[in-house]
Write a protein that holds these residues in place. Structure first.
Motif, PDB file in Angstrom:
ATOM      1  N   LYS A  78     -72.737  22.638 -17.704  1.00  0.00           N
ATOM      2  CA  LYS A  78     -71.427  23.159 -18.184  1.00  0.00           C
ATOM      3  C   LYS A  78     -70.512  22.108 -18.424  1.00  0.00           C
ATOM      4  O   LYS A  78     -69.991  21.674 -18.919  1.00  0.00           O
ATOM      5  N   GLY A  79     -70.485  21.203 -16.958  1.00  0.00           N
ATOM      6  CA  GLY A  79     -69.448  20.376 -16.851  1.00  0.00           C
ATOM      7  C   GLY A  79     -69.747  19.062 -17.960  1.00  0.00           C
ATOM      8  O   GLY A  79     -68.777  18.536 -18.615  1.00  0.00           O
ATOM      9  N   TYR A  80     -70.963  18.709 -18.195  1.00  0.00           N
ATOM     10  CA  TYR A  80     -71.288  17.517 -19.130  1.00  0.00           C
ATOM     11  C   TYR A  80     -71.019  18.158 -20.597  1.00  0.00           C
ATOM     12  O   TYR A  80     -70.643  17.206 -21.339  1.00  0.00           O
ATOM     13  N   GLN A  81     -71.452  19.222 -20.883  1.00  0.00           N
ATOM     14  CA  GLN A  81     -71.280  19.771 -22.064  1.00  0.00           C
ATOM     15  C   GLN A  81     -69.590  19.700 -22.622  1.00  0.00           C
ATOM     16  O   GLN A  81     -69.382  19.316 -23.636  1.00  0.00           O
ATOM     17  N   GLU A  82     -69.048  20.221 -21.617  1.00  0.00           N
ATOM     18  CA  GLU A  82     -67.279  20.112 -21.751  1.00  0.00           C
ATOM     19  C   GLU A  82     -66.820  18.791 -21.844  1.00  0.00           C
ATOM     20  O   GLU A  82     -66.033  18.478 -22.496  1.00  0.00           O
ATOM     21  N   GLN A  83     -67.851  17.910 -21.268  1.00  0.00           N
ATOM     22  CA  GLN A  83     -67.281  16.491 -21.325  1.00  0.00           C
ATOM     23  C   GLN A  83     -67.527  15.819 -22.556  1.00  0.00           C
ATOM     24  O   GLN A  83     -66.765  14.959 -22.973  1.00  0.00           O
ATOM     25  N   LEU A  84     -68.591  16.299 -23.091  1.00  0.00           N
ATOM     26  CA  LEU A  84     -69.123  15.563 -24.397  1.00  0.00           C
ATOM     27  C   LEU A  84     -67.883  16.066 -25.442  1.00  0.00           C
ATOM     28  O   LEU A  84     -67.507  15.525 -26.413  1.00  0.00           O
ATOM     29  N   SER A  85     -67.661  17.464 -25.421  1.00  0.00           N
ATOM     30  CA  SER A  85     -66.537  17.852 -26.281  1.00  0.00           C
ATOM     31  C   SER A  85     -65.074  17.089 -26.218  1.00  0.00           C
ATOM     32  O   SER A  85     -64.667  16.796 -27.294  1.00  0.00           O
ATOM     33  N   ILE A  86     -64.565  16.893 -25.096  1.00  0.00           N
ATOM     34  CA  ILE A  86     -63.566  16.137 -24.812  1.00  0.00           C
ATOM     35  C   ILE A  86     -63.762  14.734 -25.308  1.00  0.00           C
ATOM     36  O   ILE A  86     -62.992  14.106 -25.912  1.00  0.00           O
ATOM     37  N   LEU A  87     -64.838  13.946 -25.057  1.00  0.00           N
ATOM     38  CA  LEU A  87     -65.055  12.663 -25.440  1.00  0.00           C
ATOM     39  C   LEU A  87     -64.985  12.818 -27.212  1.00  0.00           C
ATOM     40  O   LEU A  87     -64.265  12.007 -27.776  1.00  0.00           O
ATOM     41  N   THR A  97     -62.379   1.641 -30.881  1.00  0.00           N
ATOM     42  CA  THR A  97     -63.297   0.659 -31.619  1.00  0.00           C
ATOM     43  C   THR A  97     -64.837   1.114 -31.244  1.00  0.00           C
ATOM     44  O   THR A  97     -65.868   1.170 -31.914  1.00  0.00           O
ATOM     45  N   MET A  98     -64.890   1.413 -29.957  1.00  0.00           N
ATOM     46  CA  MET A  98     -66.093   1.496 -29.366  1.00  0.00           C
ATOM     47  C   MET A  98     -66.366   2.575 -28.307  1.00  0.00           C
ATOM     48  O   MET A  98     -65.472   2.947 -27.718  1.00  0.00           O
ATOM     49  N   LEU A  99     -67.430   3.428 -28.285  1.00  0.00           N
ATOM     50  CA  LEU A  99     -67.490   4.344 -27.215  1.00  0.00           C
ATOM     51  C   LEU A  99     -68.686   4.111 -26.530  1.00  0.00           C
ATOM     52  O   LEU A  99     -69.763   3.851 -27.172  1.00  0.00           O
ATOM     53  N   VAL A 100     -68.721   4.038 -25.367  1.00  0.00           N
ATOM     54  CA  VAL A 100     -69.913   3.716 -24.452  1.00  0.00           C
ATOM     55  C   VAL A 100     -70.358   5.128 -23.647  1.00  0.00           C
ATOM     56  O   VAL A 100     -69.392   5.512 -22.956  1.00  0.00           O
ATOM     57  N   LEU A 101     -71.461   5.384 -23.889  1.00  0.00           N
ATOM     58  CA  LEU A 101     -71.943   6.672 -23.001  1.00  0.00           C
ATOM     59  C   LEU A 101     -73.005   6.345 -22.321  1.00  0.00           C
ATOM     60  O   LEU A 101     -74.299   6.321 -22.568  1.00  0.00           O
ATOM     61  N   ASP A 102     -72.588   5.708 -20.990  1.00  0.00           N
ATOM     62  CA  ASP A 102     -73.747   5.339 -20.016  1.00  0.00           C
ATOM     63  C   ASP A 102     -74.377   6.285 -19.395  1.00  0.00           C
ATOM     64  O   ASP A 102     -74.047   7.275 -19.000  1.00  0.00           O
ATOM     65  N   GLU A 103     -75.886   6.319 -19.315  1.00  0.00           N
ATOM     66  CA  GLU A 103     -76.653   7.072 -18.896  1.00  0.00           C
ATOM     67  C   GLU A 103     -76.818   8.452 -19.571  1.00  0.00           C
ATOM     68  O   GLU A 103     -77.354   9.572 -19.024  1.00  0.00           O
ATOM     69  N   ILE A 104     -76.514   8.412 -20.938  1.00  0.00           N
ATOM     70  CA  ILE A 104     -76.720   9.774 -21.492  1.00  0.00           C
ATOM     71  C   ILE A 104     -78.000  10.141 -21.748  1.00  0.00           C
ATOM     72  O   ILE A 104     -78.524  11.554 -21.784  1.00  0.00           O
ATOM     73  N   MET A 105     -78.919   9.311 -21.706  1.00  0.00           N
ATOM     74  CA  MET A 105     -80.375   9.713 -22.016  1.00  0.00           C
ATOM     75  C   MET A 105     -80.871  10.641 -20.631  1.00  0.00           C
ATOM     76  O   MET A 105     -81.753  11.400 -20.639  1.00  0.00           O
ATOM     77  N   SER A 106     -80.273   9.968 -19.346  1.00  0.00           N
ATOM     78  CA  SER A 106     -80.787  10.661 -18.139  1.00  0.00           C
ATOM     79  C   SER A 106     -80.054  12.140 -18.078  1.00  0.00           C
ATOM     80  O   SER A 106     -80.777  12.939 -17.604  1.00  0.00           O
ATOM     81  N   CYS A 107     -79.104  12.443 -18.898  1.00  0.00           N
ATOM     82  CA  CYS A 107     -78.281  13.548 -18.830  1.00  0.00           C
ATOM     83  C   CYS A 107     -79.161  14.441 -19.677  1.00  0.00           C
ATOM     84  O   CYS A 107     -79.459  15.605 -19.450  1.00  0.00           O
ATOM     85  N   ILE A 108     -79.664  14.013 -20.720  1.00  0.00           N
ATOM     86  CA  ILE A 108     -80.650  14.822 -21.484  1.00  0.00           C
ATOM     87  C   ILE A 108     -81.829  15.054 -20.788  1.00  0.00           C
ATOM     88  O   ILE A 108     -82.377  16.282 -20.845  1.00  0.00           O
ATOM     89  N   SER A 109     -82.604  13.866 -20.350  1.00  0.00           N
ATOM     90  CA  SER A 109     -83.823  14.348 -19.410  1.00  0.00           C
ATOM     91  C   SER A 109     -83.536  15.432 -18.621  1.00  0.00           C
ATOM     92  O   SER A 109     -84.485  16.113 -17.974  1.00  0.00           O
ATOM     93  N   ALA A 110     -82.410  15.137 -17.880  1.00  0.00           N
ATOM     94  CA  ALA A 110     -82.205  16.337 -16.647  1.00  0.00           C
ATOM     95  C   ALA A 110     -81.864  17.600 -17.065  1.00  0.00           C
ATOM     96  O   ALA A 110     -81.940  18.684 -16.294  1.00  0.00           O
ATOM     97  N   GLY A 111     -81.785  17.937 -18.383  1.00  0.00           N
ATOM     98  CA  GLY A 111     -81.599  19.064 -19.127  1.00  0.00           C
ATOM     99  C   GLY A 111     -79.898  19.514 -19.064  1.00  0.00           C
ATOM    100  O   GLY A 111     -79.629  20.651 -19.439  1.00  0.00           O
ATOM    101  N   PHE A 112     -79.148  18.624 -18.912  1.00  0.00           N
ATOM    102  CA  PHE A 112     -77.656  18.982 -18.913  1.00  0.00           C
ATOM    103  C   PHE A 112     -77.065  18.919 -20.279  1.00  0.00           C
ATOM    104  O   PHE A 112     -76.221  19.726 -20.439  1.00  0.00           O
ATOM    105  N   LEU A 113     -77.746  18.089 -20.986  1.00  0.00           N
ATOM    106  CA  LEU A 113     -77.282  18.030 -22.666  1.00  0.00           C
ATOM    107  C   LEU A 113     -78.717  18.212 -23.226  1.00  0.00           C
ATOM    108  O   LEU A 113     -79.784  17.768 -22.831  1.00  0.00           O
TER     109      LEU A 113
END
Length: 171
Positions: A78-87, A97-113
């Motif tokens: 829930k927290g990371y999904q809300e964060q994605l909306s804020i971003l 100019t740039m958006l860095v989403l560090d460790e987003i693949m880990s967030c997907i692998s963990a099932g949070f996104l």
């Protein structure tokens, strides 16, 4: 364009941080967010001191996902999904100019996104925005969207000699 730094080697976040600094040095503005890491990471502390880089605080975890109880995993999702909306709102309404989403693949692998959430997010971004994604094992659908893919391969690491992570080097 979409940049992906992936692989099992050390240096994915370091590469993303270097690109963020380069962008800021050239007069660009950067929004930097870390998934799956505490807000005390050394790179965050340094980036907060760089003009033109906004380090966003938000949902942070303080243990590995495999150590979490089911209710903690639900809260993280829930927290990371809300964060994605804020971003998304920030890059739509800000002059980044740039958006860095560090460790987003880990967030997907963990099932949070879910991969679908992230792909939808990427489709809704402003066209002129450079997007940097980091983490291990990116989904093939993310790779298909990427303009840059840099894979960092582990050949040797001190962990193999039971040397633990060192502040300022690994975190």
């Amino acid at each position: 364009m979409i940049h992906i730094y992936c692989g099992d080697g050390k240096g994915k976040t370091t590469a993303a941080v270097g690109l963020a600094v380069r962008c800021a040095g050239a007069g660009g503005t950067v929004l930097f967010y870390q998934f799956m890491k505490p807000e005390t990471s050394s790179e965050r502390i340094a980036l907060q001191q760089v003009n033109r880089i906004t380090v966003l605080s938000g949902y942070a975890i303080h243990k590995f996902s495999f150590q979490m109880q089911p209710q903690e995993k639900e809260a993280a999702a829930k927290g990371y999904q809300e964060q994605l909306s804020i971003l998304l709102d920030m890059v739509r309404h800000g002059a980044y100019t740039m958006l860095v989403l560090d460790e987003i693949m880990s967030c997907i692998s963990a099932g949070f996104l879910t991969i679908e959430m992230v792909l939808h997010f990427l489709r809704d971004l402003p066209n002129a925005l450079e997007v940097v994604l980091t983490g291990r094992d990116p989904d093939v659908r993310l790779l298909e969207q990427a303009d840059y893919i840099s894979e960092i391969q582990n050949r040797r690491h001190p962990f193999e000699k039971q040397i633990t992570a060192r502040k300022g080097i690994e975190f």
